[in-house]
Design a protein around this motif. Structure first.
Motif, PDB file in Angstrom:
ATOM      1  N   HIS A   1      34.331  37.506  45.112  1.00 21.18           N
ATOM      2  CA  HIS A   1      35.705  37.889  44.769  1.00 21.18           C
ATOM      3  C   HIS A   1      36.292  38.644  45.961  1.00 21.18           C
ATOM      4  CE1 HIS A   1      39.048  39.959  42.778  1.00 21.18           C
ATOM      5  NE2 HIS A   1      38.970  39.006  41.852  1.00 21.18           N
ATOM      6  N   ALA A   2      37.615  38.564  46.149  1.00 21.36           N
ATOM      7  CA  ALA A   2      38.267  39.247  47.275  1.00 21.36           C
ATOM      8  C   ALA A   2      37.995  40.746  47.277  1.00 21.36           C
ATOM      9  CB  ALA A   2      39.778  38.988  47.229  1.00 21.36           C
ATOM     10  N   ARG A   3      37.731  41.335  46.109  1.00 20.67           N
ATOM     11  CA  ARG A   3      37.481  42.781  46.011  1.00 20.67           C
ATOM     12  C   ARG A   3      36.019  43.058  45.640  1.00 20.67           C
ATOM     13  NH1 ARG A   3      42.520  44.741  42.437  1.00 20.67           N
ATOM     14  NH2 ARG A   3      41.673  46.793  42.898  1.00 20.67           N
TER      15      ARG A   3
ATOM     16  N   VAL B   1      32.149  32.372  32.536  1.00 14.88           N
ATOM     17  CA  VAL B   1      32.966  32.040  33.699  1.00 14.88           C
ATOM     18  C   VAL B   1      33.574  33.294  34.343  1.00 14.88           C
ATOM     19  CG1 VAL B   1      35.110  31.583  32.446  1.00 14.88           C
ATOM     20  CG2 VAL B   1      34.660  30.385  34.592  1.00 14.88           C
ATOM     21  N   MET B   2      33.815  34.333  33.539  1.00 15.76           N
ATOM     22  CA  MET B   2      34.391  35.574  34.076  1.00 15.76           C
ATOM     23  C   MET B   2      33.367  36.675  34.274  1.00 15.76           C
ATOM     24  SD  MET B   2      38.121  36.287  32.701  1.00 15.76           S
ATOM     25  CE  MET B   2      38.703  35.058  31.582  1.00 15.76           C
ATOM     26  N   VAL B   3      32.228  36.546  33.631  1.00 22.12           N
ATOM     27  CA  VAL B   3      31.180  37.566  33.746  1.00 22.12           C
ATOM     28  C   VAL B   3      29.908  36.861  34.228  1.00 22.12           C
ATOM     29  CG1 VAL B   3      29.903  39.382  32.555  1.00 22.12           C
ATOM     30  CG2 VAL B   3      32.242  38.851  31.849  1.00 22.12           C
ATOM     31  N   PRO B   4      29.812  36.648  35.549  1.00 19.53           N
ATOM     32  CA  PRO B   4      28.669  35.898  36.062  1.00 19.53           C
ATOM     33  C   PRO B   4      27.349  36.668  36.062  1.00 19.53           C
ATOM     34  CG  PRO B   4      30.089  36.580  37.860  1.00 19.53           C
ATOM     35  CD  PRO B   4      30.788  36.950  36.592  1.00 19.53           C
ATOM     36  N   ARG B   5      27.413  38.015  35.974  1.00 20.11           N
ATOM     37  CA  ARG B   5      26.163  38.775  36.072  1.00 20.11           C
ATOM     38  C   ARG B   5      26.230  40.061  35.251  1.00 20.11           C
ATOM     39  NH1 ARG B   5      24.413  42.820  39.727  1.00 20.11           N
ATOM     40  NH2 ARG B   5      22.162  42.943  39.787  1.00 20.11           N
ATOM     41  N   VAL B   6      25.154  40.278  34.473  1.00 22.93           N
ATOM     42  CA  VAL B   6      24.971  41.527  33.736  1.00 22.93           C
ATOM     43  C   VAL B   6      23.553  41.993  34.033  1.00 22.93           C
ATOM     44  CG1 VAL B   6      24.851  42.632  31.469  1.00 22.93           C
ATOM     45  CG2 VAL B   6      26.527  40.821  31.877  1.00 22.93           C
ATOM     46  N   SER B   7      23.431  43.231  34.506  1.00 22.41           N
ATOM     47  CA  SER B   7      22.113  43.780  34.820  1.00 22.41           C
ATOM     48  C   SER B   7      21.830  44.980  33.927  1.00 22.41           C
ATOM     49  CB  SER B   7      22.034  44.201  36.285  1.00 22.41           C
ATOM     50  OG  SER B   7      20.827  44.902  36.524  1.00 22.41           O
ATOM     51  N   ARG B   8      20.875  44.791  33.014  1.00 25.65           N
ATOM     52  CA  ARG B   8      20.456  45.912  32.163  1.00 25.65           C
ATOM     53  C   ARG B   8      19.822  47.009  33.017  1.00 25.65           C
ATOM     54  NH1 ARG B   8      18.743  41.525  28.563  1.00 25.65           N
ATOM     55  NH2 ARG B   8      19.787  41.734  26.564  1.00 25.65           N
ATOM     56  N   GLU B   9      19.048  46.605  34.011  1.00 30.90           N
ATOM     57  CA  GLU B   9      18.333  47.559  34.846  1.00 30.90           C
ATOM     58  C   GLU B   9      19.283  48.433  35.669  1.00 30.90           C
ATOM     59  OE1 GLU B   9      17.663  44.152  34.958  1.00 30.90           O
ATOM     60  OE2 GLU B   9      16.071  44.369  33.456  1.00 30.90           O
TER      61      GLU B   9
ATOM     62  N   VAL C   1      25.029  47.477  35.248  1.00 26.46           N
ATOM     63  CA  VAL C   1      26.221  46.964  35.923  1.00 26.46           C
ATOM     64  C   VAL C   1      26.597  45.604  35.350  1.00 26.46           C
ATOM     65  CG1 VAL C   1      27.079  46.048  38.118  1.00 26.46           C
ATOM     66  CG2 VAL C   1      25.793  48.186  38.091  1.00 26.46           C
ATOM     67  N   ILE C   2      27.906  45.416  35.192  1.00 27.31           N
ATOM     68  CA  ILE C   2      28.469  44.120  34.815  1.00 27.31           C
ATOM     69  C   ILE C   2      29.375  43.697  35.958  1.00 27.31           C
ATOM     70  CG2 ILE C   2      29.991  42.890  33.210  1.00 27.31           C
ATOM     71  CD1 ILE C   2      29.154  44.938  31.064  1.00 27.31           C
ATOM     72  N   GLU C   3      29.135  42.503  36.498  1.00 28.39           N
ATOM     73  CA  GLU C   3      29.989  41.981  37.559  1.00 28.39           C
ATOM     74  C   GLU C   3      30.926  40.948  36.956  1.00 28.39           C
ATOM     75  OE1 GLU C   3      27.689  40.646  40.890  1.00 28.39           O
ATOM     76  OE2 GLU C   3      27.074  42.684  41.389  1.00 28.39           O
ATOM     77  N   VAL C   4      32.219  41.062  37.321  1.00 24.64           N
ATOM     78  CA  VAL C   4      33.226  40.156  36.778  1.00 24.64           C
ATOM     79  C   VAL C   4      33.973  39.450  37.902  1.00 24.64           C
ATOM     80  CG1 VAL C   4      33.498  41.526  34.679  1.00 24.64           C
ATOM     81  CG2 VAL C   4      35.017  41.941  36.596  1.00 24.64           C
ATOM     82  N   ASP C   5      34.405  38.241  37.604  1.00 24.10           N
ATOM     83  CA  ASP C   5      35.176  37.445  38.549  1.00 24.10           C
ATOM     84  C   ASP C   5      36.415  36.925  37.827  1.00 24.10           C
ATOM     85  OD1 ASP C   5      35.992  36.061  40.779  1.00 24.10           O
ATOM     86  OD2 ASP C   5      34.525  34.439  40.546  1.00 24.10           O
ATOM     87  N   PRO C   6      37.390  37.834  37.584  1.00 22.39           N
ATOM     88  CA  PRO C   6      38.580  37.435  36.829  1.00 22.39           C
ATOM     89  C   PRO C   6      39.537  36.598  37.678  1.00 22.39           C
ATOM     90  CG  PRO C   6      38.830  39.673  37.605  1.00 22.39           C
ATOM     91  CD  PRO C   6      37.440  39.229  37.996  1.00 22.39           C
ATOM     92  N   PRO C   7      40.306  35.728  37.027  1.00 22.17           N
ATOM     93  CA  PRO C   7      41.309  34.975  37.779  1.00 22.17           C
ATOM     94  C   PRO C   7      42.421  35.922  38.245  1.00 22.17           C
ATOM     95  CG  PRO C   7      41.538  34.570  35.433  1.00 22.17           C
ATOM     96  CD  PRO C   7      40.298  35.404  35.615  1.00 22.17           C
ATOM     97  N   ASP C   8      43.132  35.521  39.290  1.00 15.10           N
ATOM     98  CA  ASP C   8      44.230  36.344  39.810  1.00 15.10           C
ATOM     99  C   ASP C   8      45.223  36.642  38.687  1.00 15.10           C
ATOM    100  OD1 ASP C   8      43.135  36.280  42.318  1.00 15.10           O
ATOM    101  OD2 ASP C   8      44.381  34.618  43.027  1.00 15.10           O
ATOM    102  N   GLY C   9      45.626  37.901  38.622  1.00  9.80           N
ATOM    103  CA  GLY C   9      46.630  38.315  37.659  1.00  9.80           C
ATOM    104  C   GLY C   9      46.088  38.826  36.326  1.00  9.80           C
ATOM    105  N   LEU C  10      44.783  38.598  36.029  1.00  8.84           N
ATOM    106  CA  LEU C  10      44.245  39.074  34.768  1.00  8.84           C
ATOM    107  C   LEU C  10      44.193  40.598  34.728  1.00  8.84           C
ATOM    108  CD1 LEU C  10      42.966  38.462  31.980  1.00  8.84           C
ATOM    109  CD2 LEU C  10      40.765  38.625  33.098  1.00  8.84           C
ATOM    110  N   LEU C  11      43.729  41.183  35.806  1.00  5.94           N
ATOM    111  CA  LEU C  11      43.651  42.640  35.885  1.00  5.94           C
ATOM    112  C   LEU C  11      44.798  43.134  36.749  1.00  5.94           C
ATOM    113  CD1 LEU C  11      39.821  43.088  36.520  1.00  5.94           C
ATOM    114  CD2 LEU C  11      41.036  42.983  34.350  1.00  5.94           C
TER     115      LEU C  11
END
Length: 189
Positions: free
Chosen positions: A124-126, A165-173, A176-186
């Motif tokens: 993601h750009a950010r 599709v928007m949450v490609p990774r969740v790490s219990r350890e 952290v939850i990594e998200v890849d939202p489409p432009d304009g969602l956030l």
């Protein structure tokens, strides 16, 4: 921590059955005959204050059946309509320490996600930038949403659909939850 698995909506019939709004993915297991349920109710303080103390009681499931899309329970400790009416609003809860860890790495209990840090995913750009912290998981007809408190604020929320599709990774350890939202969602801060 306690998780709600059901809530008594009302009584049903004259023999003390109760209508339960199910809040678990495993109703056949949680409400099986012979199961002991922990029921939590608010005490009745003067004026119905929200600060009333909660009380906890155990109830044994005698029978469970589906009726008009809801679960009907007959409990050993409840034998008539008046007793069933008194349970209206009772929450059936389980302690999170009693829950087995999911064998599916893509399945999570709500309490596991709450408090996790949410950040932009790699690519993601950010990428790596923190968005906020999961306050709660909201269950809607359209699916689950993560209610995220934006970083650096003590108010507000950002809603993120909890879909692969928007949450490609969740790490219990790492919590952290990594998200890849489409432009304009956030909205941009």
């Amino acid at each position: 921590m306690e998780l709600v698995i059901g809530r008594v909506a009302k009584s049903h019939g004259v023999r003390g059955e109760v209508v339960v709004e199910v809040r678990t993915d495993e109703p056949d297991e949680r409400f099986a005959p012979g199961t002991v349920l922990r029921g939590r109710t608010r005490g009745a303080a003067a004026g119905g204050s929200a600060d009333s103390a909660a009380t906890t009681s155990d109830f044994t499931v005698e029978a469970a059946r589906e009726h008009s899309g809801r679960l009907l329970l007959r409990l050993s400790e409840v034998s008539d309509r008046a007793s069933a009416d008194a349970l209206r609003g009772t929450l059936f809860v389980v302690d999170t320490a009693e829950l087995p860890e999911s064998s599916d790495p893509d399945e999570f209990y709500d309490h596991e996600l709450e408090g996790m840090t949410v950040r932009y995913a790699e690519g993601h750009a950010r990428a790596g930038e923190e968005i906020g912290t999961v306050r709660e998981v909201l269950h809607s007809a359209a699916g689950e949403l993560l209610s995220v408190r934006p970083v650096g604020t003590d108010r507000g929320e950002v809603l993120i659909p909890f879909v692969a599709v928007m949450v490609p990774r969740v790490s219990r350890e790492e919590r952290v939850i990594e998200v890849d939202p489409p432009d304009g969602l956030l909205s941009e801060p």
